[in-house]
Motif scaffolding. Structure first.
Motif, PDB file in Angstrom:
ATOM      1  N   ILE A  49       0.973  -1.201  -0.007  1.00  0.00           N
ATOM      2  CA  ILE A  49      -0.081  -0.023  -0.001  1.00  0.00           C
ATOM      3  C   ILE A  49       0.733   1.139   0.040  1.00  0.00           C
ATOM      4  O   ILE A  49       0.485   2.161  -0.695  1.00  0.00           O
ATOM      5  N   GLU A  50       1.797   1.255   0.701  1.00  0.00           N
ATOM      6  CA  GLU A  50       2.835   2.315   0.923  1.00  0.00           C
ATOM      7  C   GLU A  50       3.439   2.392  -0.538  1.00  0.00           C
ATOM      8  O   GLU A  50       3.395   3.638  -0.739  1.00  0.00           O
ATOM      9  N   TYR A  51       3.722   1.592  -1.348  1.00  0.00           N
ATOM     10  CA  TYR A  51       4.532   2.033  -2.468  1.00  0.00           C
ATOM     11  C   TYR A  51       3.334   2.274  -3.547  1.00  0.00           C
ATOM     12  O   TYR A  51       3.991   2.533  -4.914  1.00  0.00           O
ATOM     13  N   SER A  52       2.313   2.017  -3.317  1.00  0.00           N
ATOM     14  CA  SER A  52       1.149   2.609  -4.339  1.00  0.00           C
ATOM     15  C   SER A  52       1.361   3.869  -4.618  1.00  0.00           C
ATOM     16  O   SER A  52       0.915   4.016  -5.874  1.00  0.00           O
ATOM     17  N   ARG A  53       1.906   4.649  -4.178  1.00  0.00           N
ATOM     18  CA  ARG A  53       2.092   6.021  -4.477  1.00  0.00           C
ATOM     19  C   ARG A  53       2.909   6.276  -5.723  1.00  0.00           C
ATOM     20  O   ARG A  53       2.772   7.315  -6.393  1.00  0.00           O
ATOM     21  N   VAL A  54       3.542   5.300  -6.134  1.00  0.00           N
ATOM     22  CA  VAL A  54       4.278   5.339  -7.601  1.00  0.00           C
ATOM     23  C   VAL A  54       3.194   5.594  -8.539  1.00  0.00           C
ATOM     24  O   VAL A  54       3.606   5.771  -9.669  1.00  0.00           O
ATOM     25  N   ILE A  55       1.892   5.113  -8.467  1.00  0.00           N
ATOM     26  CA  ILE A  55       1.022   5.029  -9.522  1.00  0.00           C
ATOM     27  C   ILE A  55       0.776   6.428  -9.894  1.00  0.00           C
ATOM     28  O   ILE A  55       0.574   6.697 -11.178  1.00  0.00           O
ATOM     29  N   VAL A  56       0.772   7.324  -8.936  1.00  0.00           N
ATOM     30  CA  VAL A  56       0.621   8.827  -9.420  1.00  0.00           C
ATOM     31  C   VAL A  56       1.573   9.202 -10.488  1.00  0.00           C
ATOM     32  O   VAL A  56       1.414  10.044 -11.496  1.00  0.00           O
ATOM     33  N   ASP A  57       3.040   8.767 -10.333  1.00  0.00           N
ATOM     34  CA  ASP A  57       4.052   8.874 -11.177  1.00  0.00           C
ATOM     35  C   ASP A  57       4.153   8.021 -12.577  1.00  0.00           C
ATOM     36  O   ASP A  57       4.384   8.904 -13.657  1.00  0.00           O
ATOM     37  N   PHE A  58       3.171   7.170 -12.384  1.00  0.00           N
ATOM     38  CA  PHE A  58       2.914   6.407 -13.652  1.00  0.00           C
ATOM     39  C   PHE A  58       1.894   7.452 -14.376  1.00  0.00           C
ATOM     40  O   PHE A  58       1.901   7.480 -15.633  1.00  0.00           O
ATOM     41  N   PHE A  59       0.765   7.963 -13.752  1.00  0.00           N
ATOM     42  CA  PHE A  59      -0.069   8.863 -14.324  1.00  0.00           C
ATOM     43  C   PHE A  59       0.881  10.194 -15.031  1.00  0.00           C
ATOM     44  O   PHE A  59       0.503  10.585 -16.144  1.00  0.00           O
ATOM     45  N   PHE A  60       1.674  10.528 -14.220  1.00  0.00           N
ATOM     46  CA  PHE A  60       2.531  11.756 -14.905  1.00  0.00           C
ATOM     47  C   PHE A  60       3.411  11.133 -16.248  1.00  0.00           C
ATOM     48  O   PHE A  60       3.411  12.124 -17.053  1.00  0.00           O
ATOM     49  N   VAL A  61       4.058  10.078 -16.279  1.00  0.00           N
ATOM     50  CA  VAL A  61       4.643   9.578 -17.449  1.00  0.00           C
ATOM     51  C   VAL A  61       3.696   9.606 -18.605  1.00  0.00           C
ATOM     52  O   VAL A  61       3.925   9.897 -19.601  1.00  0.00           O
ATOM     53  N   LEU A  62       2.541   9.041 -18.229  1.00  0.00           N
ATOM     54  CA  LEU A  62       1.471   8.636 -19.172  1.00  0.00           C
ATOM     55  C   LEU A  62       0.980   9.836 -19.816  1.00  0.00           C
ATOM     56  O   LEU A  62       0.676   9.990 -20.959  1.00  0.00           O
ATOM     57  N   SER A  63       0.894  11.148 -18.714  1.00  0.00           N
ATOM     58  CA  SER A  63       0.418  12.490 -19.337  1.00  0.00           C
ATOM     59  C   SER A  63       1.450  12.900 -20.552  1.00  0.00           C
ATOM     60  O   SER A  63       0.788  13.486 -21.462  1.00  0.00           O
ATOM     61  N   GLY A  64       2.611  12.973 -20.118  1.00  0.00           N
ATOM     62  CA  GLY A  64       3.679  13.611 -20.756  1.00  0.00           C
ATOM     63  C   GLY A  64       3.532  12.643 -22.457  1.00  0.00           C
ATOM     64  O   GLY A  64       3.771  13.409 -23.556  1.00  0.00           O
ATOM     65  N   PHE A  65       3.617  11.439 -22.050  1.00  0.00           N
ATOM     66  CA  PHE A  65       3.352  10.716 -23.502  1.00  0.00           C
ATOM     67  C   PHE A  65       2.185  10.952 -24.472  1.00  0.00           C
ATOM     68  O   PHE A  65       2.230  11.195 -25.452  1.00  0.00           O
ATOM     69  N   VAL A  66       1.116  11.036 -23.622  1.00  0.00           N
ATOM     70  CA  VAL A  66      -0.262  11.387 -24.538  1.00  0.00           C
ATOM     71  C   VAL A  66      -0.327  12.653 -25.030  1.00  0.00           C
ATOM     72  O   VAL A  66      -0.760  12.876 -26.242  1.00  0.00           O
ATOM     73  N   LEU A  67       0.200  13.585 -24.276  1.00  0.00           N
ATOM     74  CA  LEU A  67       0.380  15.103 -24.870  1.00  0.00           C
ATOM     75  C   LEU A  67       1.192  15.305 -25.909  1.00  0.00           C
ATOM     76  O   LEU A  67       0.951  16.061 -26.954  1.00  0.00           O
ATOM     77  N   ALA A  68       2.308  14.639 -25.897  1.00  0.00           N
ATOM     78  CA  ALA A  68       3.523  14.550 -26.819  1.00  0.00           C
ATOM     79  C   ALA A  68       2.747  13.720 -28.206  1.00  0.00           C
ATOM     80  O   ALA A  68       2.805  14.333 -29.457  1.00  0.00           O
ATOM     81  N   HIS A  69       2.103  12.869 -28.009  1.00  0.00           N
ATOM     82  CA  HIS A  69       1.328  12.179 -28.938  1.00  0.00           C
ATOM     83  C   HIS A  69       0.289  13.049 -29.760  1.00  0.00           C
ATOM     84  O   HIS A  69       0.202  12.972 -30.764  1.00  0.00           O
ATOM     85  N   MET A  70      -0.383  13.897 -28.921  1.00  0.00           N
ATOM     86  CA  MET A  70      -1.349  14.764 -29.548  1.00  0.00           C
ATOM     87  C   MET A  70      -0.589  15.992 -30.036  1.00  0.00           C
ATOM     88  O   MET A  70      -1.336  16.654 -30.972  1.00  0.00           O
ATOM     89  N   TYR A  71       0.404  16.387 -29.566  1.00  0.00           N
ATOM     90  CA  TYR A  71       0.666  17.973 -29.975  1.00  0.00           C
ATOM     91  C   TYR A  71       2.043  18.032 -30.488  1.00  0.00           C
ATOM     92  O   TYR A  71       2.478  19.112 -30.931  1.00  0.00           O
ATOM     93  N   ASP A  72       2.872  16.859 -30.671  1.00  0.00           N
ATOM     94  CA  ASP A  72       4.197  17.174 -31.223  1.00  0.00           C
ATOM     95  C   ASP A  72       4.158  17.471 -32.516  1.00  0.00           C
ATOM     96  O   ASP A  72       4.831  18.158 -33.024  1.00  0.00           O
ATOM     97  N   GLY A  73       3.228  16.988 -33.383  1.00  0.00           N
ATOM     98  CA  GLY A  73       3.141  17.485 -34.780  1.00  0.00           C
ATOM     99  C   GLY A  73       2.852  18.901 -34.877  1.00  0.00           C
ATOM    100  O   GLY A  73       3.674  19.407 -35.668  1.00  0.00           O
ATOM    101  N   PRO A  74       1.708  19.286 -34.281  1.00  0.00           N
ATOM    102  CA  PRO A  74       1.720  20.685 -34.420  1.00  0.00           C
ATOM    103  C   PRO A  74       2.839  21.610 -33.883  1.00  0.00           C
ATOM    104  O   PRO A  74       3.131  22.742 -34.494  1.00  0.00           O
ATOM    105  N   TRP A  75       3.575  21.088 -32.745  1.00  0.00           N
ATOM    106  CA  TRP A  75       4.724  21.642 -32.365  1.00  0.00           C
ATOM    107  C   TRP A  75       5.819  21.940 -33.384  1.00  0.00           C
ATOM    108  O   TRP A  75       6.704  23.026 -33.598  1.00  0.00           O
ATOM    109  N   ARG A  76       6.234  20.797 -34.020  1.00  0.00           N
ATOM    110  CA  ARG A  76       7.077  20.814 -34.990  1.00  0.00           C
ATOM    111  C   ARG A  76       6.779  21.340 -36.363  1.00  0.00           C
ATOM    112  O   ARG A  76       7.865  22.042 -36.950  1.00  0.00           O
TER     113      ARG A  76
END
Length: 383
Positions: A49-76
């Motif tokens: 249970i204590e180590y479950s806090r790393v799930i939030v960091d999974f969310f953060f990695v996921l967020s960066g991945f998905v936003l790059a997936h959506m916006y990398d094209g327009p950015w470049r």
């Protein structure tokens, strides 16, 4: 044995495995917090249970991945508009965030009326910082108000800075360098957190959650770009995919058994996101493409933001009526939490989150049209 054929990983394509896993992860957070509340004052929390806090960091990695997936094209291509991006992200986050914040305010006021004193500091300053989604950057003294929303604040601060993230990612070419930078930045942030704050990086919330997000968010962006350069990631066979997923959980289990620092579980989160993203390129159905799990993923934001309120209401109410005195009674309340949370999240998703997002964009568009009309009239008068 049949081998699934990967499709092309095109920008903006749906990533069903990531959507489903986001929902599963949100439910995992609910179960962990429910279990922790059940045991509070009776037993120490189990390591899992204590180590479950790393799930939030999974969310953060996921967020960066998905936003790059959506916006990398327009950015470049030079089409990315930061203002428009922020408006869309604000429409995504703010309506439900403000609604749940208002609910906690009502509960705090009601609690004080009946003589229930909250543990956290609930004052005007912390309320304002929370409403502005800045409460993950040392602006509040504790986890006040709707405490899971600190991660929403960290995400919002990352959105404010996303041109810097994308520009930094532009300067790193090659898979080896991207992986090295991701691990090195996390190591620097982790060491800095230990030296300056005396805390593991993945334990930071109100006391530096924005810093906690930094390496994960950038790692997600870099990971998405690695997919553009490494077609082998898209050629992952079902057997290798299964071995990677099992390997991630086995590695986490070993680290937990060895009582490793919380930060040690961060690298497996990168591998997990990479494997799930690779599976998203396959045309064939899979377990994580189940409609129920996709639906759960759609509800994940509502699940995440409402579950603390459900825990607060159920346990405080039970304690007020003398029901949550024994561990068995608290366990009964704890079992109710995920089911009530799911029911509440269905309602908030239907009447707050989706309409709030659409309503926010409608107001923005009306204001933009009104401003354009005023400019047109002013231009005509000058002529």
């Amino acid at each position: 044995m049949t081998t699934e054929t990967p499709r092309r990983f095109t920008p903006g394509m749906l990533l069903p495995e990531l959507v489903s896993t986001r929902g599963v992860a949100a439910v995992w957070v609910v179960l962990a917090h429910s279990y922790a509340t059940v045991l509070k004052g009776h037993y120490a929390l189990p390591a899992a249970i204590e180590y479950s806090r790393v799930i939030v960091d999974f969310f953060f990695v996921l967020s960066g991945f998905v936003l790059a997936h959506m916006y990398d094209g327009p950015w470049r291509e030079g089409r990315f508009r930061h203002g428009e991006f922020l408006i869309r992200r604000l429409a995504r986050l703010w309506p439900l965030h403000l609604f749940t914040l208002a609910c906690v305010l009502a509960l705090v006021v009601a609690g004080r009326i009946v003589g229930v004193t909250p543990e956290a500091t609930h004052d005007a300053a912390s309320f304002a910082m929370t409403a502005l989604m800045l409460h993950s950057a040392w602006t509040t003294p504790d986890l006040a108000w709707n405490w899971p929303s600190w991660s929403v604040s960290a995400e919002w601060i990352a959105y404010l800075m996303i041109p810097l993230y994308l520009a930094a990612a532009d300067r790193v070419r090659g898979t080896a360098r991207r992986l090295a930078l991701s691990l090195a930045l996390f190591a620097v942030c982790s060491v800095g957190s230990h030296v300056l704050l005396r805390l593991d990086l993945v334990t930071l919330t109100f006391d530096g959650g924005a810093l906690r997000l930094l390496p994960s968010f950038l790692a997600g962006i870099l990971l998405r770009r690695i997919f553009d350069d490494e077609p082998k990631l898209l050629a992952m066979t079902p057997r290798i995919y299964a071995l990677v997923i099992v390997g991630v959980f086995a590695a986490c289990g070993v680290l937990i058994a060895l009582n490793a620092p919380y930060d040690a579980l961060w690298p497996p989160m990168l591998v997990l996101v990479a494997a799930l993203a690779s599976r998203a390129t396959w045309a064939e159905p899979g377990v994580l493409r189940n409609r129920t799990l996709i639906w759960l993923g759609d509800l994940s934001y509502s699940i995440y933001l409402t579950h603390a309120i459900v825990i607060m209401v159920l346990f405080t109410g039970a304690e007020h009526f003398g029901f949550a005195r024994t561990l068995g009674e608290r366990a009964v309340v704890g079992v109710c939490v995920p089911f009530v949370t799911l029911g509440v999240s269905v309602v908030t998703y239907a009447i707050v989150e989706k309409p709030g997002r659409a309503g926010f964009m409608w107001v923005v568009e009306r204001l933009a049209r009104a401003q354009a009309a005023r400019r047109a009239r002013a231009s005509g008068m000058r002529i």
